[in-house]
Motif scaffolding. Structure first.
Motif, PDB file in Angstrom:
ATOM      1  N   SER A  61      -0.080   3.157  -3.240  1.00 29.64           N
ATOM      2  CA  SER A  61      -1.337   3.833  -2.904  1.00 29.64           C
ATOM      3  C   SER A  61      -1.661   4.984  -3.856  1.00 29.64           C
ATOM      4  O   SER A  61      -2.810   5.144  -4.288  1.00 29.64           O
ATOM      5  CB  SER A  61      -1.297   4.344  -1.459  1.00 29.64           C
ATOM      6  OG  SER A  61      -0.227   5.246  -1.270  1.00 29.64           O
TER       7      SER A  61
ATOM      8  N   ALA B 146     -12.849   3.971  -1.203  1.00 27.77           N
ATOM      9  CA  ALA B 146     -12.861   2.625  -1.767  1.00 27.77           C
ATOM     10  C   ALA B 146     -11.497   1.956  -1.622  1.00 27.77           C
ATOM     11  O   ALA B 146     -11.401   0.755  -1.335  1.00 27.77           O
ATOM     12  CB  ALA B 146     -13.267   2.682  -3.240  1.00 27.77           C
ATOM     13  N   ALA B 147     -10.430   2.730  -1.809  1.00 31.11           N
ATOM     14  CA  ALA B 147      -9.085   2.180  -1.656  1.00 31.11           C
ATOM     15  C   ALA B 147      -8.834   1.741  -0.220  1.00 31.11           C
ATOM     16  O   ALA B 147      -8.250   0.677   0.028  1.00 31.11           O
ATOM     17  CB  ALA B 147      -8.050   3.213  -2.089  1.00 31.11           C
ATOM     18  N   GLN B 148      -9.286   2.528   0.742  1.00 32.70           N
ATOM     19  CA  GLN B 148      -9.113   2.164   2.140  1.00 32.70           C
ATOM     20  C   GLN B 148      -9.901   0.892   2.471  1.00 32.70           C
ATOM     21  O   GLN B 148      -9.440   0.041   3.241  1.00 32.70           O
ATOM     22  CB  GLN B 148      -9.557   3.315   3.043  1.00 32.70           C
ATOM     23  CG  GLN B 148      -8.665   4.541   2.989  1.00 32.70           C
ATOM     24  CD  GLN B 148      -7.270   4.289   3.511  1.00 32.70           C
ATOM     25  OE1 GLN B 148      -7.080   3.490   4.423  1.00 32.70           O
ATOM     26  NE2 GLN B 148      -6.283   4.960   2.932  1.00 32.70           N
ATOM     27  N   GLU B 149     -11.091   0.752   1.902  1.00 31.02           N
ATOM     28  CA  GLU B 149     -11.876  -0.465   2.126  1.00 31.02           C
ATOM     29  C   GLU B 149     -11.151  -1.679   1.551  1.00 31.02           C
ATOM     30  O   GLU B 149     -11.172  -2.768   2.142  1.00 31.02           O
ATOM     31  CB  GLU B 149     -13.258  -0.317   1.490  1.00 31.02           C
ATOM     32  CG  GLU B 149     -14.163   0.688   2.196  1.00 31.02           C
ATOM     33  CD  GLU B 149     -15.482   0.876   1.475  1.00 31.02           C
ATOM     34  OE1 GLU B 149     -15.823   0.033   0.628  1.00 31.02           O
ATOM     35  OE2 GLU B 149     -16.167   1.885   1.759  1.00 31.02           O
ATOM     36  N   ALA B 150     -10.509  -1.501   0.416  1.00 28.09           N
ATOM     37  CA  ALA B 150      -9.753  -2.599  -0.187  1.00 28.09           C
ATOM     38  C   ALA B 150      -8.583  -3.016   0.700  1.00 28.09           C
ATOM     39  O   ALA B 150      -8.295  -4.213   0.857  1.00 28.09           O
ATOM     40  CB  ALA B 150      -9.246  -2.190  -1.565  1.00 28.09           C
TER      41      ALA B 150
ATOM     42  N   ARG C 184     -15.599  -1.907  -4.888  1.00 28.41           N
ATOM     43  CA  ARG C 184     -16.175  -1.146  -3.760  1.00 28.41           C
ATOM     44  C   ARG C 184     -16.709   0.201  -4.251  1.00 28.41           C
ATOM     45  O   ARG C 184     -17.750   0.665  -3.803  1.00 28.41           O
ATOM     46  CB  ARG C 184     -15.114  -0.918  -2.687  1.00 28.41           C
ATOM     47  CG  ARG C 184     -14.634  -2.184  -1.998  1.00 28.41           C
ATOM     48  CD  ARG C 184     -15.743  -2.819  -1.162  1.00 28.41           C
ATOM     49  NE  ARG C 184     -15.361  -4.164  -0.752  1.00 28.41           N
ATOM     50  CZ  ARG C 184     -15.631  -5.264  -1.435  1.00 28.41           C
ATOM     51  NH1 ARG C 184     -16.306  -5.177  -2.580  1.00 28.41           N
ATOM     52  NH2 ARG C 184     -15.250  -6.438  -1.000  1.00 28.41           N
TER      53      ARG C 184
ATOM     54  N   ALA D 177     -10.871  -2.424  -4.918  1.00 26.67           N
ATOM     55  CA  ALA D 177     -11.277  -1.023  -4.706  1.00 26.67           C
ATOM     56  C   ALA D 177     -12.263  -0.589  -5.792  1.00 26.67           C
ATOM     57  O   ALA D 177     -13.223   0.144  -5.524  1.00 26.67           O
ATOM     58  CB  ALA D 177     -10.053  -0.124  -4.702  1.00 26.67           C
TER      59      ALA D 177
ATOM     60  N   TRP E 261       0.822  -1.210   0.000  1.00 25.82           N
ATOM     61  CA  TRP E 261       0.000   0.000   0.000  1.00 25.82           C
ATOM     62  C   TRP E 261       0.851   1.253   0.000  1.00 25.82           C
ATOM     63  O   TRP E 261       0.569   2.220  -0.719  1.00 25.82           O
ATOM     64  CB  TRP E 261      -0.935  -0.015   1.201  1.00 25.82           C
ATOM     65  CG  TRP E 261      -1.758   1.229   1.323  1.00 25.82           C
ATOM     66  CD1 TRP E 261      -1.678   2.180   2.280  1.00 25.82           C
ATOM     67  CD2 TRP E 261      -2.789   1.668   0.429  1.00 25.82           C
ATOM     68  NE1 TRP E 261      -2.579   3.187   2.053  1.00 25.82           N
ATOM     69  CE2 TRP E 261      -3.272   2.897   0.917  1.00 25.82           C
ATOM     70  CE3 TRP E 261      -3.337   1.150  -0.742  1.00 25.82           C
ATOM     71  CZ2 TRP E 261      -4.281   3.607   0.279  1.00 25.82           C
ATOM     72  CZ3 TRP E 261      -4.336   1.859  -1.376  1.00 25.82           C
ATOM     73  CH2 TRP E 261      -4.803   3.062  -0.871  1.00 25.82           C
TER      74      TRP E 261
END
Length: 408
Positions: free
Chosen positions: A14, A34-38, A65, A62, A10
Protein backbone atom coordinates in the motif's frame (compact mmCIF):
# COMPACT_ATOMS: atom_id res chain seq x y z
CA UNK A 1 -7.69 -14.98 -5.30
CA UNK A 2 -9.97 -14.15 -2.38
CA UNK A 3 -10.36 -11.19 0.02
CA UNK A 4 -7.49 -12.43 2.19
CA UNK A 5 -5.15 -12.34 -0.81
CA UNK A 6 -6.22 -8.81 -1.68
CA UNK A 7 -5.65 -7.76 1.94
CA UNK A 8 -2.21 -9.39 2.02
CA UNK A 9 -1.06 -7.66 -1.17
CA UNK A 10 -2.46 -4.34 -0.03
CA UNK A 11 -0.89 -4.54 3.42
CA UNK A 12 2.55 -5.14 1.94
CA UNK A 13 2.38 -2.80 -1.04
CA UNK A 14 0.00 0.00 0.00
CA UNK A 15 2.69 2.51 0.90
CA UNK A 16 4.49 2.06 -2.42
CA UNK A 17 1.25 2.35 -4.39
CA UNK A 18 -0.02 5.47 -2.63
CA UNK A 19 3.44 7.03 -2.75
CA UNK A 20 3.77 6.45 -6.50
CA UNK A 21 0.26 7.80 -7.10
CA UNK A 22 0.98 10.88 -5.00
CA UNK A 23 4.07 11.59 -7.07
CA UNK A 24 2.07 10.99 -10.26
CA UNK A 25 -0.90 13.22 -9.37
CA UNK A 26 0.68 15.67 -6.96
CA UNK A 27 -2.36 15.18 -4.70
CA UNK A 28 -1.98 13.05 -1.55
CA UNK A 29 -5.72 12.88 -0.82
CA UNK A 30 -6.62 11.94 -4.39
CA UNK A 31 -3.91 9.26 -4.41
CA UNK A 32 -5.22 7.63 -1.24
CA UNK A 33 -8.83 7.73 -2.45
CA UNK A 34 -7.91 6.25 -5.83
CA UNK A 35 -5.91 3.47 -4.16
CA UNK A 36 -8.85 2.58 -1.93
CA UNK A 37 -11.14 2.44 -4.98
CA UNK A 38 -8.69 0.07 -6.64
CA UNK A 39 -8.74 -2.22 -3.59
CA UNK A 40 -12.55 -2.24 -3.61
CA UNK A 41 -12.51 -3.21 -7.28
CA UNK A 42 -9.94 -5.93 -6.61
CA UNK A 43 -12.21 -7.49 -4.00
CA UNK A 44 -14.84 -7.94 -6.72
CA UNK A 45 -12.71 -8.88 -9.73
CA UNK A 46 -9.81 -10.92 -8.39
CA UNK A 47 -11.91 -13.93 -7.25
CA UNK A 48 -13.12 -14.25 -10.87
CA UNK A 49 -9.78 -13.62 -12.59
CA UNK A 50 -6.54 -13.27 -10.67
CA UNK A 51 -4.12 -10.79 -12.29
CA UNK A 52 -0.66 -11.87 -13.35
CA UNK A 53 0.82 -8.95 -11.42
CA UNK A 54 -1.38 -8.01 -8.44
CA UNK A 55 0.73 -4.97 -7.59
CA UNK A 56 0.77 -3.81 -11.19
CA UNK A 57 -3.01 -4.32 -11.43
CA UNK A 58 -3.61 -2.22 -8.33
CA UNK A 59 -1.25 0.49 -9.55
CA UNK A 60 -2.81 0.66 -13.02
CA UNK A 61 -6.37 0.60 -11.69
CA UNK A 62 -5.69 3.27 -9.09
CA UNK A 63 -3.96 5.39 -11.73
CA UNK A 64 -7.02 5.21 -13.97
CA UNK A 65 -9.30 6.10 -11.04
CA UNK A 66 -7.11 9.10 -10.29
CA UNK A 67 -7.27 10.27 -13.91
CA UNK A 68 -11.04 9.82 -13.92
CA UNK A 69 -11.32 11.97 -10.83
CA UNK A 70 -9.09 14.66 -12.27
CA UNK A 71 -11.18 14.64 -15.44
CA UNK A 72 -14.31 15.30 -13.39
CA UNK A 73 -12.77 18.30 -11.69
CA UNK A 74 -13.47 21.27 -13.90
CA UNK A 75 -10.76 23.33 -12.22
CA UNK A 76 -8.15 20.74 -13.17
CA UNK A 77 -9.02 20.21 -16.86
CA UNK A 78 -5.63 21.47 -17.95
CA UNK A 79 -3.93 19.11 -15.51
CA UNK A 80 -5.96 16.21 -16.87
CA UNK A 81 -5.03 17.08 -20.44
CA UNK A 82 -1.39 16.83 -19.47
CA UNK A 83 -1.80 13.53 -17.62
CA UNK A 84 -4.04 12.00 -20.27
CA UNK A 85 -1.28 12.34 -22.84
CA UNK A 86 0.64 9.65 -21.01
CA UNK A 87 0.01 6.06 -22.05
CA UNK A 88 -2.85 4.49 -20.13
CA UNK A 89 -2.22 0.79 -19.61
CA UNK A 90 -4.47 -1.93 -18.31
CA UNK A 91 -1.63 -3.89 -16.76
CA UNK A 92 1.72 -2.66 -15.50
CA UNK A 93 4.67 -4.43 -13.97
CA UNK A 94 6.38 -3.52 -10.73
CA UNK A 95 9.13 -1.87 -12.79
CA UNK A 96 6.61 0.73 -14.00
CA UNK A 97 6.36 2.02 -10.43
CA UNK A 98 9.88 3.42 -10.81
CA UNK A 99 11.63 1.30 -8.15
CA UNK A 100 14.66 3.59 -8.11
CA UNK A 101 12.50 6.31 -6.54
CA UNK A 102 10.21 4.15 -4.45
CA UNK A 103 12.21 4.30 -1.22
CA UNK A 104 12.24 8.08 -1.20
CA UNK A 105 8.56 8.05 -2.10
CA UNK A 106 7.63 5.89 0.90
CA UNK A 107 9.73 8.10 3.16
CA UNK A 108 7.94 11.18 1.79
CA UNK A 109 4.63 9.45 2.51
CA UNK A 110 5.65 8.91 6.13
CA UNK A 111 6.57 12.57 6.52
CA UNK A 112 3.22 13.65 5.03
CA UNK A 113 1.18 11.29 7.23
CA UNK A 114 3.00 12.58 10.32
CA UNK A 115 3.05 16.24 9.31
CA UNK A 116 2.88 18.72 12.23
CA UNK A 117 -0.17 20.49 10.72
CA UNK A 118 -2.21 17.40 11.63
CA UNK A 119 -3.70 16.56 15.00
CA UNK A 120 -2.01 13.66 16.85
CA UNK A 121 -5.07 11.47 16.24
CA UNK A 122 -5.01 12.21 12.51
CA UNK A 123 -1.29 11.42 12.30
CA UNK A 124 -1.85 7.99 13.83
CA UNK A 125 -4.89 7.24 11.67
CA UNK A 126 -3.26 8.38 8.42
CA UNK A 127 -0.02 6.53 9.14
CA UNK A 128 -1.83 3.27 9.80
CA UNK A 129 -4.16 3.74 6.83
CA UNK A 130 -1.82 5.11 4.19
CA UNK A 131 1.58 3.71 5.16
CA UNK A 132 0.46 0.62 7.06
CA UNK A 133 -2.41 -0.36 4.78
CA UNK A 134 -4.90 -0.95 7.61
CA UNK A 135 -8.60 -0.44 6.97
CA UNK A 136 -10.70 2.02 8.92
CA UNK A 137 -12.32 -0.94 10.68
CA UNK A 138 -8.95 -2.31 11.78
CA UNK A 139 -7.80 1.07 13.08
CA UNK A 140 -11.10 1.51 14.95
CA UNK A 141 -10.70 -1.87 16.64
CA UNK A 142 -7.10 -1.11 17.56
CA UNK A 143 -7.93 2.15 19.33
CA UNK A 144 -11.46 1.26 20.51
CA UNK A 145 -13.17 4.08 18.65
CA UNK A 146 -15.97 3.98 16.10
CA UNK A 147 -15.36 3.49 12.39
CA UNK A 148 -16.98 6.87 11.56
CA UNK A 149 -14.56 8.52 14.01
CA UNK A 150 -11.56 6.99 12.23
CA UNK A 151 -12.97 7.90 8.83
CA UNK A 152 -13.56 11.46 9.98
CA UNK A 153 -9.96 11.73 11.23
CA UNK A 154 -8.63 10.47 7.90
CA UNK A 155 -10.88 12.78 5.88
CA UNK A 156 -10.00 15.81 8.02
CA UNK A 157 -6.34 14.91 7.81
CA UNK A 158 -6.34 14.78 4.02
CA UNK A 159 -8.26 18.06 3.82
CA UNK A 160 -5.81 19.70 6.23
CA UNK A 161 -2.85 18.54 4.16
CA UNK A 162 -4.49 19.86 0.99
CA UNK A 163 -5.40 23.19 2.58
CA UNK A 164 -1.87 23.64 3.93
CA UNK A 165 -0.37 22.86 0.54
CA UNK A 166 1.95 20.21 1.98
CA UNK A 167 4.26 19.20 -0.89
CA UNK A 168 5.14 15.60 -1.71
CA UNK A 169 8.81 15.97 -0.92
CA UNK A 170 11.30 15.30 1.83
CA UNK A 171 11.59 18.10 4.40
CA UNK A 172 14.50 20.52 3.91
CA UNK A 173 17.70 19.36 5.55
CA UNK A 174 17.32 21.89 8.37
CA UNK A 175 13.88 20.57 9.30
CA UNK A 176 14.43 16.87 8.73
CA UNK A 177 15.69 15.95 12.21
CA UNK A 178 12.73 17.60 13.91
CA UNK A 179 10.23 16.19 11.44
CA UNK A 180 11.76 12.71 11.78
CA UNK A 181 11.16 13.00 15.52
CA UNK A 182 7.47 13.51 14.74
CA UNK A 183 7.39 10.33 12.66
CA UNK A 184 9.09 8.37 15.46
CA UNK A 185 6.62 9.68 18.04
CA UNK A 186 3.66 8.51 15.95
CA UNK A 187 5.14 5.01 15.66
CA UNK A 188 5.81 5.06 19.41
CA UNK A 189 2.16 5.90 20.13
CA UNK A 190 0.99 3.07 17.87
CA UNK A 191 3.32 0.56 19.49
CA UNK A 192 2.49 1.71 23.02
CA UNK A 193 -1.22 1.17 22.42
CA UNK A 194 -0.47 -2.32 21.14
CA UNK A 195 1.88 -3.27 23.96
CA UNK A 196 -0.38 -2.05 26.79
CA UNK A 197 -3.87 -1.08 25.68
CA UNK A 198 -5.16 2.04 27.38
CA UNK A 199 -8.68 0.65 27.62
CA UNK A 200 -10.80 -2.39 26.85
CA UNK A 201 -10.63 -6.02 27.92
CA UNK A 202 -7.25 -6.96 26.42
CA UNK A 203 -3.89 -6.11 27.95
CA UNK A 204 -1.93 -6.53 24.72
CA UNK A 205 -2.98 -5.97 21.11
CA UNK A 206 -0.06 -7.65 19.36
CA UNK A 207 -1.38 -6.97 15.84
CA UNK A 208 -1.15 -3.21 16.49
CA UNK A 209 2.32 -3.48 18.05
CA UNK A 210 3.63 -5.67 15.22
CA UNK A 211 2.35 -3.16 12.65
CA UNK A 212 4.40 -0.47 14.42
CA UNK A 213 7.42 -2.79 14.29
CA UNK A 214 6.91 -3.33 10.56
CA UNK A 215 6.75 0.41 9.96
CA UNK A 216 9.83 0.97 12.14
CA UNK A 217 11.76 -1.64 10.13
CA UNK A 218 10.76 0.14 6.93
CA UNK A 219 11.90 3.46 8.35
CA UNK A 220 15.20 1.99 9.54
CA UNK A 221 15.86 0.67 6.03
CA UNK A 222 15.09 4.10 4.57
CA UNK A 223 17.09 6.05 7.17
CA UNK A 224 20.02 3.77 8.06
CA UNK A 225 22.21 6.64 9.29
CA UNK A 226 19.72 7.85 11.93
CA UNK A 227 20.58 6.30 15.32
CA UNK A 228 17.24 7.09 16.95
CA UNK A 229 15.39 5.15 14.25
CA UNK A 230 17.42 2.09 15.19
CA UNK A 231 16.89 2.91 18.87
CA UNK A 232 13.13 2.95 18.39
CA UNK A 233 13.20 -0.32 16.47
CA UNK A 234 15.34 -1.87 19.21
CA UNK A 235 12.88 -0.73 21.86
CA UNK A 236 9.98 -2.25 19.93
CA UNK A 237 11.71 -5.59 19.32
CA UNK A 238 12.94 -5.97 22.91
CA UNK A 239 9.56 -5.05 24.36
CA UNK A 240 7.61 -7.29 21.98
CA UNK A 241 9.94 -10.18 22.83
CA UNK A 242 8.13 -10.46 26.18
CA UNK A 243 4.63 -10.61 24.66
CA UNK A 244 4.36 -14.44 24.67
CA UNK A 245 4.89 -14.53 28.44
CA UNK A 246 2.87 -11.43 29.42
CA UNK A 247 -0.59 -13.00 29.39
CA UNK A 248 -2.11 -16.29 30.49
CA UNK A 249 -4.23 -18.38 28.09
CA UNK A 250 -7.34 -16.61 29.37
CA UNK A 251 -5.80 -13.19 28.71
CA UNK A 252 -5.01 -12.42 32.35
CA UNK A 253 -1.82 -10.35 32.83
CA UNK A 254 1.33 -12.06 34.10
CA UNK A 255 3.63 -9.70 35.99
CA UNK A 256 7.32 -9.52 35.10
CA UNK A 257 8.46 -11.39 38.20
CA UNK A 258 6.07 -14.25 37.42
CA UNK A 259 6.80 -14.60 33.70
CA UNK A 260 8.31 -17.77 32.28
CA UNK A 261 11.31 -16.23 30.56
CA UNK A 262 11.74 -19.34 28.47
CA UNK A 263 8.68 -18.17 26.55
CA UNK A 264 10.29 -14.87 25.56
CA UNK A 265 10.96 -14.49 21.84
CA UNK A 266 14.75 -14.79 21.67
CA UNK A 267 14.82 -14.07 17.94
CA UNK A 268 13.20 -10.70 18.69
CA UNK A 269 15.74 -10.12 21.47
CA UNK A 270 18.61 -10.77 19.03
CA UNK A 271 17.06 -8.39 16.50
CA UNK A 272 16.58 -5.78 19.20
CA UNK A 273 20.15 -6.03 20.43
CA UNK A 274 21.42 -5.77 16.85
CA UNK A 275 19.36 -2.61 16.28
CA UNK A 276 20.61 -1.19 19.58
CA UNK A 277 24.20 -1.84 18.49
CA UNK A 278 23.55 0.21 15.34
CA UNK A 279 22.24 3.09 17.45
CA UNK A 280 24.92 3.03 20.16
CA UNK A 281 28.09 4.23 18.36
CA UNK A 282 26.55 7.64 17.67
CA UNK A 283 25.13 8.17 21.16
CA UNK A 284 21.76 7.08 22.49
CA UNK A 285 18.77 9.39 22.38
CA UNK A 286 15.48 8.94 24.29
CA UNK A 287 14.35 5.85 22.36
CA UNK A 288 17.81 4.31 22.41
CA UNK A 289 18.04 4.77 26.17
CA UNK A 290 14.66 3.10 26.65
CA UNK A 291 15.89 0.28 24.43
CA UNK A 292 19.02 -0.02 26.57
CA UNK A 293 16.80 -0.40 29.64
CA UNK A 294 14.76 -3.08 27.86
CA UNK A 295 18.03 -4.81 26.93
CA UNK A 296 19.03 -5.07 30.59
CA UNK A 297 15.72 -6.78 31.35
CA UNK A 298 16.07 -9.04 28.29
CA UNK A 299 19.50 -10.27 29.38
CA UNK A 300 18.58 -10.95 33.02
CA UNK A 301 17.64 -14.48 34.12
CA UNK A 302 15.21 -13.16 36.75
CA UNK A 303 13.93 -9.99 38.37
CA UNK A 304 16.22 -10.52 41.35
CA UNK A 305 19.27 -10.99 39.11
CA UNK A 306 18.54 -7.88 37.05
CA UNK A 307 21.19 -5.16 37.09
CA UNK A 308 18.94 -2.55 38.73
CA UNK A 309 21.83 -0.17 39.40
CA UNK A 310 22.46 0.06 35.66
CA UNK A 311 18.74 0.62 35.02
CA UNK A 312 18.75 3.47 37.56
CA UNK A 313 21.68 5.09 35.73
CA UNK A 314 19.93 4.70 32.39
CA UNK A 315 16.74 6.28 33.75
CA UNK A 316 18.79 9.17 35.14
CA UNK A 317 20.28 9.68 31.67
CA UNK A 318 16.83 9.44 30.09
CA UNK A 319 15.54 12.01 32.57
CA UNK A 320 18.22 14.43 31.44
CA UNK A 321 17.57 14.14 27.68
CA UNK A 322 13.79 13.64 27.82
CA UNK A 323 12.45 14.57 31.26
CA UNK A 324 8.89 13.52 32.02
CA UNK A 325 6.90 12.40 35.06
CA UNK A 326 6.55 8.90 33.60
CA UNK A 327 10.32 8.58 33.33
CA UNK A 328 10.61 9.77 36.94
CA UNK A 329 8.01 7.22 38.06
CA UNK A 330 9.88 4.43 36.30
CA UNK A 331 13.09 5.63 37.92
CA UNK A 332 11.35 5.36 41.30
CA UNK A 333 10.58 1.69 40.59
CA UNK A 334 14.19 1.02 39.61
CA UNK A 335 15.51 2.86 42.68
CA UNK A 336 13.18 0.79 44.87
CA UNK A 337 14.57 -2.40 43.38
CA UNK A 338 18.18 -1.24 43.71
CA UNK A 339 18.07 0.58 47.08
CA UNK A 340 14.84 -0.44 48.80
CA UNK A 341 11.19 0.64 48.71
CA UNK A 342 11.62 3.65 51.00
CA UNK A 343 13.98 5.33 48.53
CA UNK A 344 11.56 4.72 45.68
CA UNK A 345 8.59 5.94 47.71
CA UNK A 346 10.29 9.29 48.34
CA UNK A 347 10.47 9.87 44.56
CA UNK A 348 6.81 8.90 44.10
CA UNK A 349 5.69 11.19 46.92
CA UNK A 350 7.53 14.07 45.28
CA UNK A 351 5.56 13.43 42.09
CA UNK A 352 2.34 13.58 44.09
CA UNK A 353 3.32 16.81 45.83
CA UNK A 354 4.08 18.46 42.48
CA UNK A 355 0.92 16.93 40.90
CA UNK A 356 2.82 15.92 37.77
CA UNK A 357 0.63 12.92 36.83
CA UNK A 358 -2.90 13.97 37.81
CA UNK A 359 -5.59 11.38 37.19
CA UNK A 360 -3.14 8.64 36.22
CA UNK A 361 -3.54 5.17 37.72
CA UNK A 362 0.21 4.63 37.47
CA UNK A 363 1.18 6.70 40.52
CA UNK A 364 -1.15 4.95 43.01
CA UNK A 365 -0.22 1.61 41.43
CA UNK A 366 3.49 2.11 42.12
CA UNK A 367 2.83 3.71 45.50
CA UNK A 368 0.62 0.79 46.50
CA UNK A 369 3.32 -1.70 45.54
CA UNK A 370 6.00 0.14 47.53
CA UNK A 371 3.76 0.54 50.58
CA UNK A 372 3.05 -3.20 50.42
CA UNK A 373 6.76 -3.94 50.47
CA UNK A 374 7.13 -1.62 53.47
CA UNK A 375 4.38 -3.51 55.33
CA UNK A 376 1.98 -0.53 55.38
CA UNK A 377 -0.94 -2.67 54.29
CA UNK A 378 -3.97 -0.40 54.92
CA UNK A 379 -2.33 2.47 53.02
CA UNK A 380 -1.26 0.12 50.25
CA UNK A 381 -4.78 -1.25 49.86
CA UNK A 382 -6.22 2.25 49.59
CA UNK A 383 -3.70 3.17 46.89
CA UNK A 384 -4.37 0.03 44.88
CA UNK A 385 -8.13 0.54 45.09
CA UNK A 386 -7.65 4.11 43.88
CA UNK A 387 -5.50 2.86 41.01
CA UNK A 388 -8.23 0.37 40.04
CA UNK A 389 -10.84 3.14 39.94
CA UNK A 390 -8.62 5.24 37.66
CA UNK A 391 -7.54 2.38 35.37
CA UNK A 392 -9.51 2.00 32.11
CA UNK A 393 -8.02 -1.34 31.02
CA UNK A 394 -10.17 -4.10 32.44
CA UNK A 395 -7.33 -6.63 32.68
CA UNK A 396 -5.08 -4.27 34.61
CA UNK A 397 -7.97 -3.26 36.84
CA UNK A 398 -8.66 -6.87 37.80
CA UNK A 399 -5.01 -7.35 38.81
CA UNK A 400 -5.08 -4.21 40.96
CA UNK A 401 -8.30 -5.25 42.71
CA UNK A 402 -6.86 -8.71 43.34
CA UNK A 403 -3.77 -7.23 44.95
CA UNK A 404 -5.89 -4.89 47.08
CA UNK A 405 -8.10 -7.76 48.25
CA UNK A 406 -5.06 -9.84 49.20
CA UNK A 407 -4.03 -7.14 51.67
CA UNK A 408 -7.13 -7.81 53.78
Amino acid sequence: MGPADVEAVWRIESARIVAALTRFTGDFGLAEDAAQEAVAEALVSWPQAAPASPVGWLMATARRRAIDTIRRRAALRDRYALLATEDEVTEVSEDDADPDRIDDDVLKLMFISCHPVLSPEARVALTLRVVGGLSSEEIARAFLVSVPTVQARITRGKKTIAAAGVPFELPPAGERKQRLGGVLSVLYVIFSEGSTATSGDRLVRPDVAYEAIRLARTLAALQPAEPEVHGLLALFELTAARFPARTAPDGAPILLEDQDRRRWDFSAIRRGLAALAQASPRGLGPYGLQAAIAAVHASAPSVAATDWDRIVLLYEALGRVAPSPVVELNRAVAVAMASGPAAGLAIVDELIVTDRLPGSHLVPTVRGELLTRLGRRPEARAELELAARLCTNERERSVLLGKAAALG
